[in-house]
Design a protein around this motif. Sequence first.
Motif, PDB file in Angstrom:
ATOM      1  N   ASP A   2       4.671   6.005  -8.691  1.00 37.66           N
ATOM      2  CA  ASP A   2       5.495   4.867  -9.095  1.00 37.66           C
ATOM      3  C   ASP A   2       5.459   3.724  -8.099  1.00 37.66           C
ATOM      4  O   ASP A   2       6.383   2.924  -8.046  1.00 37.66           O
ATOM      5  CB  ASP A   2       6.941   5.303  -9.342  1.00 37.66           C
ATOM      6  CG  ASP A   2       7.029   6.373 -10.409  1.00 37.66           C
ATOM      7  OD1 ASP A   2       6.286   6.288 -11.394  1.00 37.66           O
ATOM      8  OD2 ASP A   2       7.834   7.305 -10.249  1.00 37.66           O
ATOM      9  N   GLY A   3       4.418   3.636  -7.301  1.00 39.58           N
ATOM     10  CA  GLY A   3       4.276   2.549  -6.353  1.00 39.58           C
ATOM     11  C   GLY A   3       3.305   1.502  -6.857  1.00 39.58           C
ATOM     12  O   GLY A   3       2.764   1.590  -7.954  1.00 39.58           O
ATOM     13  N   THR A   4       3.098   0.505  -6.024  1.00 39.56           N
ATOM     14  CA  THR A   4       2.178  -0.581  -6.335  1.00 39.56           C
ATOM     15  C   THR A   4       1.212  -0.762  -5.186  1.00 39.56           C
ATOM     16  O   THR A   4       1.632  -0.790  -4.026  1.00 39.56           O
ATOM     17  CB  THR A   4       2.943  -1.905  -6.565  1.00 39.56           C
ATOM     18  OG1 THR A   4       3.758  -1.758  -7.737  1.00 39.56           O
ATOM     19  CG2 THR A   4       1.999  -3.077  -6.766  1.00 39.56           C
ATOM     20  N   ILE A   5      -0.066  -0.880  -5.514  1.00 42.78           N
ATOM     21  CA  ILE A   5      -1.080  -1.226  -4.526  1.00 42.78           C
ATOM     22  C   ILE A   5      -1.446  -2.684  -4.746  1.00 42.78           C
ATOM     23  O   ILE A   5      -1.849  -3.072  -5.850  1.00 42.78           O
ATOM     24  CB  ILE A   5      -2.335  -0.337  -4.643  1.00 42.78           C
ATOM     25  CG1 ILE A   5      -1.963   1.122  -4.394  1.00 42.78           C
ATOM     26  CG2 ILE A   5      -3.405  -0.798  -3.649  1.00 42.78           C
ATOM     27  CD1 ILE A   5      -3.115   2.102  -4.613  1.00 42.78           C
ATOM     28  N   ILE A   6      -1.282  -3.476  -3.705  1.00 40.04           N
ATOM     29  CA  ILE A   6      -1.597  -4.902  -3.740  1.00 40.04           C
ATOM     30  C   ILE A   6      -3.050  -5.052  -3.303  1.00 40.04           C
ATOM     31  O   ILE A   6      -3.395  -4.725  -2.173  1.00 40.04           O
ATOM     32  CB  ILE A   6      -0.655  -5.692  -2.811  1.00 40.04           C
ATOM     33  CG1 ILE A   6       0.806  -5.401  -3.166  1.00 40.04           C
ATOM     34  CG2 ILE A   6      -0.962  -7.177  -2.882  1.00 40.04           C
ATOM     35  CD1 ILE A   6       1.796  -5.815  -2.090  1.00 40.04           C
ATOM     36  N   CYS A   7      -3.871  -5.531  -4.216  1.00 42.99           N
ATOM     37  CA  CYS A   7      -5.315  -5.587  -3.986  1.00 42.99           C
ATOM     38  C   CYS A   7      -5.783  -7.012  -3.723  1.00 42.99           C
ATOM     39  O   CYS A   7      -5.233  -7.964  -4.254  1.00 42.99           O
ATOM     40  CB  CYS A   7      -6.050  -5.063  -5.218  1.00 42.99           C
ATOM     41  SG  CYS A   7      -5.555  -3.409  -5.730  1.00 42.99           S
ATOM     42  N   ASP A   8      -6.848  -7.118  -2.936  1.00 39.31           N
ATOM     43  CA  ASP A   8      -7.504  -8.416  -2.793  1.00 39.31           C
ATOM     44  C   ASP A   8      -8.528  -8.549  -3.925  1.00 39.31           C
ATOM     45  O   ASP A   8      -8.700  -7.643  -4.739  1.00 39.31           O
ATOM     46  CB  ASP A   8      -8.141  -8.565  -1.409  1.00 39.31           C
ATOM     47  CG  ASP A   8      -9.151  -7.479  -1.104  1.00 39.31           C
ATOM     48  OD1 ASP A   8      -9.724  -6.899  -2.042  1.00 39.31           O
ATOM     49  OD2 ASP A   8      -9.379  -7.216   0.085  1.00 39.31           O
ATOM     50  N   GLY A   9      -9.187  -9.681  -3.980  1.00 44.23           N
ATOM     51  CA  GLY A   9     -10.109  -9.954  -5.073  1.00 44.23           C
ATOM     52  C   GLY A   9     -11.282  -9.005  -5.183  1.00 44.23           C
ATOM     53  O   GLY A   9     -11.823  -8.799  -6.268  1.00 44.23           O
ATOM     54  N   THR A  10     -11.673  -8.390  -4.083  1.00 42.81           N
ATOM     55  CA  THR A  10     -12.831  -7.488  -4.136  1.00 42.81           C
ATOM     56  C   THR A  10     -12.462  -6.054  -4.466  1.00 42.81           C
ATOM     57  O   THR A  10     -13.315  -5.283  -4.871  1.00 42.81           O
ATOM     58  CB  THR A  10     -13.599  -7.501  -2.795  1.00 42.81           C
ATOM     59  OG1 THR A  10     -12.722  -7.071  -1.760  1.00 42.81           O
ATOM     60  CG2 THR A  10     -14.135  -8.883  -2.482  1.00 42.81           C
ATOM     61  N   SER A  11     -11.214  -5.680  -4.319  1.00 39.68           N
ATOM     62  CA  SER A  11     -10.840  -4.275  -4.523  1.00 39.68           C
ATOM     63  C   SER A  11     -10.137  -3.996  -5.852  1.00 39.68           C
ATOM     64  O   SER A  11     -10.113  -2.852  -6.295  1.00 39.68           O
ATOM     65  CB  SER A  11      -9.962  -3.800  -3.369  1.00 39.68           C
ATOM     66  OG  SER A  11      -8.773  -4.563  -3.309  1.00 39.68           O
ATOM     67  N   LEU A  12      -9.585  -4.998  -6.493  1.00 40.84           N
ATOM     68  CA  LEU A  12      -8.783  -4.771  -7.693  1.00 40.84           C
ATOM     69  C   LEU A  12      -9.564  -4.066  -8.801  1.00 40.84           C
ATOM     70  O   LEU A  12      -9.160  -3.008  -9.273  1.00 40.84           O
ATOM     71  CB  LEU A  12      -8.198  -6.081  -8.223  1.00 40.84           C
ATOM     72  CG  LEU A  12      -7.381  -5.947  -9.515  1.00 40.84           C
ATOM     73  CD1 LEU A  12      -6.143  -5.102  -9.291  1.00 40.84           C
ATOM     74  CD2 LEU A  12      -7.008  -7.323 -10.039  1.00 40.84           C
ATOM     75  N   TYR A  13     -10.671  -4.634  -9.214  1.00 40.78           N
ATOM     76  CA  TYR A  13     -11.383  -4.065 -10.361  1.00 40.78           C
ATOM     77  C   TYR A  13     -12.053  -2.722 -10.068  1.00 40.78           C
ATOM     78  O   TYR A  13     -11.982  -1.824 -10.909  1.00 40.78           O
ATOM     79  CB  TYR A  13     -12.327  -5.098 -10.972  1.00 40.78           C
ATOM     80  CG  TYR A  13     -11.531  -6.229 -11.574  1.00 40.78           C
ATOM     81  CD1 TYR A  13     -10.798  -6.030 -12.737  1.00 40.78           C
ATOM     82  CD2 TYR A  13     -11.455  -7.462 -10.950  1.00 40.78           C
ATOM     83  CE1 TYR A  13     -10.027  -7.047 -13.277  1.00 40.78           C
ATOM     84  CE2 TYR A  13     -10.686  -8.487 -11.484  1.00 40.78           C
ATOM     85  CZ  TYR A  13      -9.968  -8.276 -12.652  1.00 40.78           C
ATOM     86  OH  TYR A  13      -9.198  -9.275 -13.175  1.00 40.78           O
ATOM     87  N   PRO A  14     -12.658  -2.525  -8.917  1.00 44.69           N
ATOM     88  CA  PRO A  14     -13.181  -1.177  -8.639  1.00 44.69           C
ATOM     89  C   PRO A  14     -12.080  -0.109  -8.650  1.00 44.69           C
ATOM     90  O   PRO A  14     -12.287   0.994  -9.164  1.00 44.69           O
ATOM     91  CB  PRO A  14     -13.810  -1.307  -7.252  1.00 44.69           C
ATOM     92  CG  PRO A  14     -14.165  -2.748  -7.135  1.00 44.69           C
ATOM     93  CD  PRO A  14     -13.084  -3.480  -7.878  1.00 44.69           C
ATOM     94  N   LEU A  15     -10.902  -0.451  -8.124  1.00 42.22           N
ATOM     95  CA  LEU A  15      -9.805   0.523  -8.141  1.00 42.22           C
ATOM     96  C   LEU A  15      -9.299   0.767  -9.561  1.00 42.22           C
ATOM     97  O   LEU A  15      -9.012   1.905  -9.940  1.00 42.22           O
ATOM     98  CB  LEU A  15      -8.663   0.064  -7.238  1.00 42.22           C
ATOM     99  CG  LEU A  15      -8.930   0.189  -5.745  1.00 42.22           C
ATOM    100  CD1 LEU A  15      -7.794  -0.427  -4.944  1.00 42.22           C
ATOM    101  CD2 LEU A  15      -9.125   1.645  -5.349  1.00 42.22           C
ATOM    102  N   LYS A  16      -9.191  -0.301 -10.362  1.00 38.92           N
ATOM    103  CA  LYS A  16      -8.752  -0.137 -11.750  1.00 38.92           C
ATOM    104  C   LYS A  16      -9.729   0.727 -12.542  1.00 38.92           C
ATOM    105  O   LYS A  16      -9.324   1.594 -13.315  1.00 38.92           O
ATOM    106  CB  LYS A  16      -8.586  -1.499 -12.431  1.00 38.92           C
ATOM    107  CG  LYS A  16      -7.300  -2.183 -12.085  1.00 38.92           C
ATOM    108  CD  LYS A  16      -7.098  -3.421 -12.937  1.00 38.92           C
ATOM    109  CE  LYS A  16      -5.777  -4.049 -12.594  1.00 38.92           C
ATOM    110  NZ  LYS A  16      -4.941  -4.276 -13.759  1.00 38.92           N
ATOM    111  N   ILE A  17     -11.014   0.474 -12.355  1.00 35.06           N
ATOM    112  CA  ILE A  17     -12.028   1.260 -13.064  1.00 35.06           C
ATOM    113  C   ILE A  17     -11.958   2.730 -12.643  1.00 35.06           C
ATOM    114  O   ILE A  17     -11.975   3.631 -13.478  1.00 35.06           O
ATOM    115  CB  ILE A  17     -13.435   0.670 -12.818  1.00 35.06           C
ATOM    116  CG1 ILE A  17     -13.558  -0.672 -13.541  1.00 35.06           C
ATOM    117  CG2 ILE A  17     -14.525   1.634 -13.268  1.00 35.06           C
ATOM    118  CD1 ILE A  17     -14.783  -1.484 -13.149  1.00 35.06           C
TER     119      ILE A  17
END
Length: 95
Positions: A2-17
């Motif tokens: 139930d937490g949130t990971i704050i991603c930079d532009g290079t990490s958001l989509y690889p983590l989502k995938i």
Amino acid sequence: PDGTIICDGTSLYPLKITQRLEQLAPHVRLTTTFEIKRELQSRNAETYRQLQAGKLWVISPALDFVPDEMKQHITVRREPGRILYNVILSQPEGA
């Protein structure tokens, strides 16, 4: 959980995938520094609850996601052997 990971532009989509394909941590929210900054500025209740509960995590220790007026009350800390930094809300003086 139930937490949130704050991603930079290079990490958001690889983590989502990875999160979706491998069905990892379905209750963890992945979001951008821009979105969190907007939520903190508008005093979003859920974002503040997570901040107070220590459930915000960030990829990079840079405080670019924090509104200027809050920067003195925020620190990020990474425990040895961990990848993510935990976003910590400092208690105001006298609290």
